[in-house]
Structure formats: C-alpha cells, structure tokens
Motif scaffolding. Sequence first.
Motif, PDB file in Angstrom:
ATOM      1  N   CYS A 106      11.683   2.819  -6.340  1.00 30.26           N
ATOM      2  CA  CYS A 106      11.411   3.546  -5.756  1.00 30.26           C
ATOM      3  C   CYS A 106      10.669   1.935  -4.108  1.00 30.26           C
ATOM      4  CB  CYS A 106      10.320   3.889  -5.994  1.00 30.26           C
ATOM      5  SG  CYS A 106       8.842   3.285  -6.546  1.00 30.26           S
ATOM      6  N   SER A 107      11.056   1.055  -4.925  1.00 31.32           N
ATOM      7  CA  SER A 107      10.478  -0.498  -4.142  1.00 31.32           C
ATOM      8  C   SER A 107      12.014  -0.845  -3.994  1.00 31.32           C
ATOM      9  CB  SER A 107       9.602  -1.199  -4.302  1.00 31.32           C
ATOM     10  OG  SER A 107       8.356  -0.979  -4.689  1.00 31.32           O
ATOM     11  N   PHE A 117       5.963   1.686  -4.502  1.00 28.92           N
ATOM     12  CA  PHE A 117       5.400   1.966  -3.589  1.00 28.92           C
ATOM     13  C   PHE A 117       6.570   3.911  -2.736  1.00 28.92           C
ATOM     14  CE2 PHE A 117       4.204  -2.608  -3.077  1.00 28.92           C
ATOM     15  CZ  PHE A 117       3.115  -2.491  -1.695  1.00 28.92           C
ATOM     16  N   ASP A 118       6.056   4.741  -2.328  1.00 32.09           N
ATOM     17  CA  ASP A 118       6.618   5.632  -1.372  1.00 32.09           C
ATOM     18  C   ASP A 118       6.221   5.724  -0.349  1.00 32.09           C
ATOM     19  OD1 ASP A 118       8.607   7.738  -3.448  1.00 32.09           O
ATOM     20  OD2 ASP A 118       8.126   7.843  -1.628  1.00 32.09           O
ATOM     21  N   ALA A 119       7.214   5.360   0.203  1.00 32.22           N
ATOM     22  CA  ALA A 119       6.622   6.100   1.844  1.00 32.22           C
ATOM     23  C   ALA A 119       6.367   7.656   2.040  1.00 32.22           C
ATOM     24  CB  ALA A 119       7.931   5.652   3.311  1.00 32.22           C
ATOM     25  N   PHE A 123       2.586   6.656  -0.859  1.00 30.43           N
ATOM     26  CA  PHE A 123       2.001   6.003  -1.647  1.00 30.43           C
ATOM     27  C   PHE A 123       1.732   4.345  -1.126  1.00 30.43           C
ATOM     28  CE2 PHE A 123       1.815   4.555  -6.373  1.00 30.43           C
ATOM     29  CZ  PHE A 123       1.368   4.410  -6.713  1.00 30.43           C
ATOM     30  N   PHE A 124       0.768   4.371  -0.758  1.00 35.74           N
ATOM     31  CA  PHE A 124       0.285   2.560  -0.570  1.00 35.74           C
ATOM     32  C   PHE A 124       0.585   1.485  -1.824  1.00 35.74           C
ATOM     33  CE2 PHE A 124       1.288   4.122   3.698  1.00 35.74           C
ATOM     34  CZ  PHE A 124       0.698   5.102   3.805  1.00 35.74           C
TER      35      PHE A 124
ATOM     36  N   ILE B  71      -0.425   0.030   8.926  1.00 34.75           N
ATOM     37  CA  ILE B  71       0.388   1.006   8.679  1.00 34.75           C
ATOM     38  C   ILE B  71       0.414   2.372   8.660  1.00 34.75           C
ATOM     39  CG2 ILE B  71       1.044   1.251   5.762  1.00 34.75           C
ATOM     40  CD1 ILE B  71      -0.143  -1.741   4.946  1.00 34.75           C
ATOM     41  N   LEU B 100       4.027  -6.780   2.561  1.00 35.14           N
ATOM     42  CA  LEU B 100       4.167  -5.568   2.317  1.00 35.14           C
ATOM     43  C   LEU B 100       5.585  -4.989   2.390  1.00 35.14           C
ATOM     44  CD1 LEU B 100       2.708  -3.214   1.916  1.00 35.14           C
ATOM     45  CD2 LEU B 100       2.679  -3.369   4.066  1.00 35.14           C
ATOM     46  N   HIS B 102       8.511  -6.374   1.934  1.00 36.56           N
ATOM     47  CA  HIS B 102       9.335  -6.766   0.877  1.00 36.56           C
ATOM     48  C   HIS B 102       8.774  -6.549  -0.229  1.00 36.56           C
ATOM     49  CE1 HIS B 102      12.425  -9.991  -1.282  1.00 36.56           C
ATOM     50  NE2 HIS B 102      11.505  -9.437  -2.001  1.00 36.56           N
ATOM     51  N   MET B 103       7.747  -6.087  -0.823  1.00 31.02           N
ATOM     52  CA  MET B 103       7.281  -5.575  -2.160  1.00 31.02           C
ATOM     53  C   MET B 103       7.718  -3.853  -2.326  1.00 31.02           C
ATOM     54  SD  MET B 103       3.378  -6.615  -2.549  1.00 31.02           S
ATOM     55  CE  MET B 103       2.132  -5.832  -1.772  1.00 31.02           C
ATOM     56  N   SER B 104       7.058  -3.637  -0.706  1.00 27.05           N
ATOM     57  CA  SER B 104       8.004  -2.418  -1.050  1.00 27.05           C
ATOM     58  C   SER B 104       8.886  -2.049  -0.342  1.00 27.05           C
ATOM     59  CB  SER B 104       7.058  -1.598   0.070  1.00 27.05           C
ATOM     60  OG  SER B 104       7.436  -1.821   1.395  1.00 27.05           O
ATOM     61  N   GLY B 105      10.343  -2.420  -0.587  1.00 28.36           N
ATOM     62  CA  GLY B 105      11.133  -2.816  -0.506  1.00 28.36           C
ATOM     63  C   GLY B 105      11.485  -1.667   1.419  1.00 28.36           C
ATOM     64  N   GLY B 106      10.901  -2.481   2.397  1.00 27.02           N
ATOM     65  CA  GLY B 106      11.044  -2.699   3.350  1.00 27.02           C
ATOM     66  C   GLY B 106      10.989  -0.973   4.202  1.00 27.02           C
ATOM     67  N   GLN B 107      10.113  -0.311   3.302  1.00 29.10           N
ATOM     68  CA  GLN B 107       9.568   0.601   3.330  1.00 29.10           C
ATOM     69  C   GLN B 107       8.125   1.017   4.179  1.00 29.10           C
ATOM     70  OE1 GLN B 107       9.143   4.369  -0.181  1.00 29.10           O
ATOM     71  NE2 GLN B 107       9.357   2.238  -1.105  1.00 29.10           N
ATOM     72  N   PHE B 108       7.620  -0.126   4.339  1.00 28.22           N
ATOM     73  CA  PHE B 108       6.262  -0.496   5.127  1.00 28.22           C
ATOM     74  C   PHE B 108       6.393  -1.511   6.137  1.00 28.22           C
ATOM     75  CE2 PHE B 108       4.687   2.287   1.109  1.00 28.22           C
ATOM     76  CZ  PHE B 108       4.198   3.241   1.939  1.00 28.22           C
TER      77      PHE B 108
END
Lengths: 334, 316
Positions: A106-107, A117-119, A123-124, B71, B100, B102-108
């Motif tokens: 998920c990340s 994390f999940d946009a 989920f932040f 964000i 943020l 990087h650790m969210s895999g580019g999502q945020f």
Amino acid sequence: MSARFEIAPPPSGPVPYPRELSIKLLTDMLRIRRLEEKCAELYGAGKIRGFLHLYIGEEAVAAGSLPALAPEDNVVATYREHGHALLRGVSMNAIMAEMFGKREGCSRGRGGSMHLFDAAARFFGGNAIVGGGLPLAVGLALASQMQKRKRVTACYFGEGAVAEGAFHESMNLAQLWHLPVAWFLENNHYAMGTSVERSESQTDFCIKAAAFGMPTLKVDGMDVVAVHEVAKRACAQVRAGEGPVFVEFNTYRFRAHSMFDAELYRDKAEVELWKTRGPIHTFSARLKDQGDLTEEQFLEIDRAVMAEVQRAVDFAEAGAWEPVEHLLKDVYAP
Amino acid sequence: MTITYREALRQGLYDAFEKDERVFLMGEDVGKYGGTYAVSKGMLERYGPERVRDAPLSELAFVGAGIGAAIGGMRPIVEVMTVNFSMLALDQIVNTAAMLRHMSGGQFEAPVVIRMSTGAGRQLAAQHSNTLEAWYAHVPGLKVVAAATIDDAHGMVLAALDDPNPVVIFEYPALFELRGDVVHPSVDIATAKVMRPGNKVTLVTYGACLHKTLEAAEAVDGEVIDLRVLRPLDMAPVFESVRKTRRAIIVDEGWRSGSIAAEIMARIVEGAFYELDAPLARVCREEVPIPYPKHLEEAALPQVEKIVAAAKELLG
C-alpha cells in the motif's frame, strides 16, 4: 497476584445490535488478530523485517471506532496501525505486500509495517515518531475547516504520546481553533516499557484534555460495543461543528512492544488478567449467550478470515521487488 | 521606484494571496502585531484572521499543522519567526514534510512553504544569531532556498507555492533595508546565478553574505555566484566559472564544519578538480556561538576584508 491497577470485570451483557453488525464487528477484530498472528510467524521466518508492532489485544478500539467514520473523513494513525489500515479499507493483500516490502504494497514497499498509507482510503499513515501524527491531524482538520467541509479527522495515538510536547501543543491548537478532530487515545498503559504511573504526574488523561477546554469521553477499550457507541457519539459531535472531542480507550497490548522484549516491565499475572478481558472471546461469548452466534458459525468466520490471510500471504509472496534503479523515486515530485 | 527587501517580501505575500485563495499565512505574530519584522504588516486588515492566522508559541504544532493543511489541499505559508526557533519544529519538517512522499510510495505530498529569518550581525547574541541553512539542505525531500536579492525576496514565495514539494525559504533581516527594484517579477527556484562577472577568482555564496562578497569582488576581479537554491544545488554555473578563473572561494555565514561551503568544495573537487590552479578556500563563521559585543560578533562572521584577504592569498 499483584495487578498494577484496578481491572474491571470482562465486558459482558447484551449486544444491542442487529446480528449483521455484531458479526461485522467480530469479523473485523478477527481479521486484525489473524493477520497479525501471521505477521508474527512470517517475522520469525524472516519474510518481514524491521520493527513489527502488534495490536493484538487492542482490536476492539479500531473495530469499534473506524465504522463511526465516513469515507470522506481522514484517519491519522501511529506505527501500531495494521488494524486501522485494514479496517479503513486498505486491502489485506496490499498491507501484507507492504510488510514484505514489495511493490504491490500500500506504500509501494517503501514504508513497511510502520508506514502504511492509502490515499484512496484517506489513511494518512503510519506515523512512526511518537506524537508526530497529532500536528498533522490539526493541519488536516484546519484544511477541512477552511474548505468548509464537514469532514472529521480521527487521530489515533498512544498514551506515550501524551508525554510529548506535540500532544499539548496540538490539543491547544485544536481547541483554540475549534477544529474538527476526534482525538482517539489508545491507552495501553505502557510506552514501550514505561508504565503510565512511572511517566505521568497526572495519570488521568481526560483531566489533561479537559484542561484545554475539550469535551472528554472515557471508555473500556476492550468492549467493542462500548467503543462503537462512544466513537459514534464523538464523531457526530465533531461533525456537527462542536470542535474537537477527546476519547480515551482503556486497552491493553497482549504482545511485546515490538517483536521481542523480555517484558521485564510488567507482571505475567497482569497480562493474564487482561487476557481474560480479551475483546474477541468476550464479545463472541456475549453473542453466543444471546443466540446470535454458534461455535460452528464462529469457526466458519475464522476459516474465512484465515483464507483471506493466506491469500494475502500468497499475494505478497508473488509480489515484485522494486528494481534498485528506482531507488531515488518519490523523493521529489516527478 | 525602489523598494526595500522587506517591502519585496511583503509584496510577494500579497501577490501570493491575490493569486490563489487557498494560500494563507500562519505563524507567531504575523497578524495583529504585523509580523515580527513588519513583513506581513497590513495583511490581517486586508485578508482577515482566517488567512492571516496568528499562532501560539508552538512551533512544532503550527509547522506540523501547516504541513497537514498542505496535505489536505490548502497552500499554507508558515512563518517561523527565526531559524533559531525552527529547531523546535524540526521533527515535523524532517520526519513528516520531507519524508511523506517517499514513505507513502508517492501517494501524498506536502506542498507547504516554510519561511524563516536567519543569520547574525545584529548583536542578538548566541541563541538568536544562528545560521542553519545547511541542516535543512542536508535533507532529501526538501527544497531549500535563500533570498539574497530584491527579486528573490519578492518572487521566491510565489515560485515555492507553485512547487509541489515542501520548500523552506530563508530570509535575511540583515538585508531588510536593502533597496532595489523588482526587475524580474517571476523567479525560478532551481538555478544559481552569476551576480558579477569576473576573471581572477570564483566567489560562491548565498544569503546575506552575497552583498559582502560583491563588495570584495571589486578588489580582486572576482566572479560572484549566488547559489540561491541550497537544495538541490545547481553546480553548473560554478563549474563554468571555475573553468574560467581556475580558483574558487566559498563564502558562507554558517559554521565551517559540515557547512554548505564544505559541500560546494566537495562538489568542485569531484567535478572540476583538474580545472583548479590553487587549493579551494572558504570564509565561514568562526566555530563559536555568536558573542554579544559588536567587535567580537564582527570577528566571528565573514567580512569583506576577510574575503579579500582570502582571495589575495589564493592569487599569490
């Protein structure tokens, strides 16, 4: 036996829900439990590395509180967040793949256990600095307020975070600006190995929150019914624009802080006593008592959950490692 | 009509507020007080307390709140009164804003703009005279810029708001009375710039030291480069200049150990070693907390005479 503090009797009494909701709550708790038991096993097998903080024992808090939120709400969590991510709608496959460090995680494998994390699920994280998620929640709530959205930001944190300056600064800002935050304190009584009474001059956390002028609620975090009722109330208040609400869930972690510790900081008897209050078996017993659940039905649910866990493991195993050439991805905007 | 550096900063904020209604300013005394350095004077009256938001003395929380609001879809400009107090917010800037994505895999992403004043020279003594740009420039995920000119004082905040990454802008109270014109209403936050052509020695600097360096360059035919962006560094103009002058001095108001100057020197050695006719040199802050008395503070900081002396030594 030398219990360190008063422990209430196990949760009991009728469950005031339609059977469908009760079964959902039970299933959700079991999904967390079985997922994490498998993670512990996979940790032993070397498939999962790094830190792995298990939520086992505390499942009623996530299971009871997350259904009180709407899809457009925000969730900010800690590094003990597998259960929150799962029940917020992140697939078990994506969570397990993340634990493995695979691209399908998920990340995208960059975060691991502590940085889920999940946009899409809003989920932040997955914030692994104790107290670090609180200012983030203040900001998310500030954005909602300025955008005139009726959006709740639920911020989960442990009682260890209460000792951080970030807690006090964030409580003050949230109340001062009347921000739509549901502060969900998961008091499991130990910040790693330091008990509340060894680290807090005032051990009643609601008194601290009340000092900021905030309404507070305190609830048995081992009782999924009590958790759900209080969480609904808190979220409704926040959504109605009444400012932040502080909820303390009194709960207990059955396992080590991370994967291994000698547990020198607490009595085995104390752990055993808390286990009698375990959220899953006490809730199952209540459902059985009122004829909403049979042992066979329980086993059936459990088998289905175990199958979901196995599918997640297979998914993670089959996942891909990100090529090393991608190492520097996602540091800056492309 | 010339304006001061302070007025340029203020004009940049006004332009940002007019351009995008998601933009708001948050920090200590930015509103009712009018800004610690009067940068945001008049803004509360024009834009109201929602967008010009006085924060309590809680750097960790309000910087973190700025990150969270970014964000959440807003475009906050967070003002930290001085770099000295930003240490209280480092956790949020480093562990959340910078990491943020990087650790969210580019999502945020956290497109927050964090402004802070920095530097010594006003007899404010040890705890109010730090220069810590190098700390921020150390961190992947952040963009770090230093406004040394009227153009940059005005334009960098606009460029930073257009950037999807968290951007830290350093401002220099030592320059607040500097006067000039806004020549380029729009600037980039990607490139270093040659501020004075010269032939004998390359003088690389950033921030308030730019003006001392320009003065020193007159005496030694120096070519002066304003780095402008401390992360990610733009070394191309430095290499080009060194190819011409074959000598370089770095002027840096920060302490020399682990400094921006150290990084620039290392990169010149990596990328242009064979172009050099002399060892590299640097003029930095002496390794001491800034003392209160004027003569000691001056002795601790890069000065025109020190830069000239260093250049003359290189030139033999």
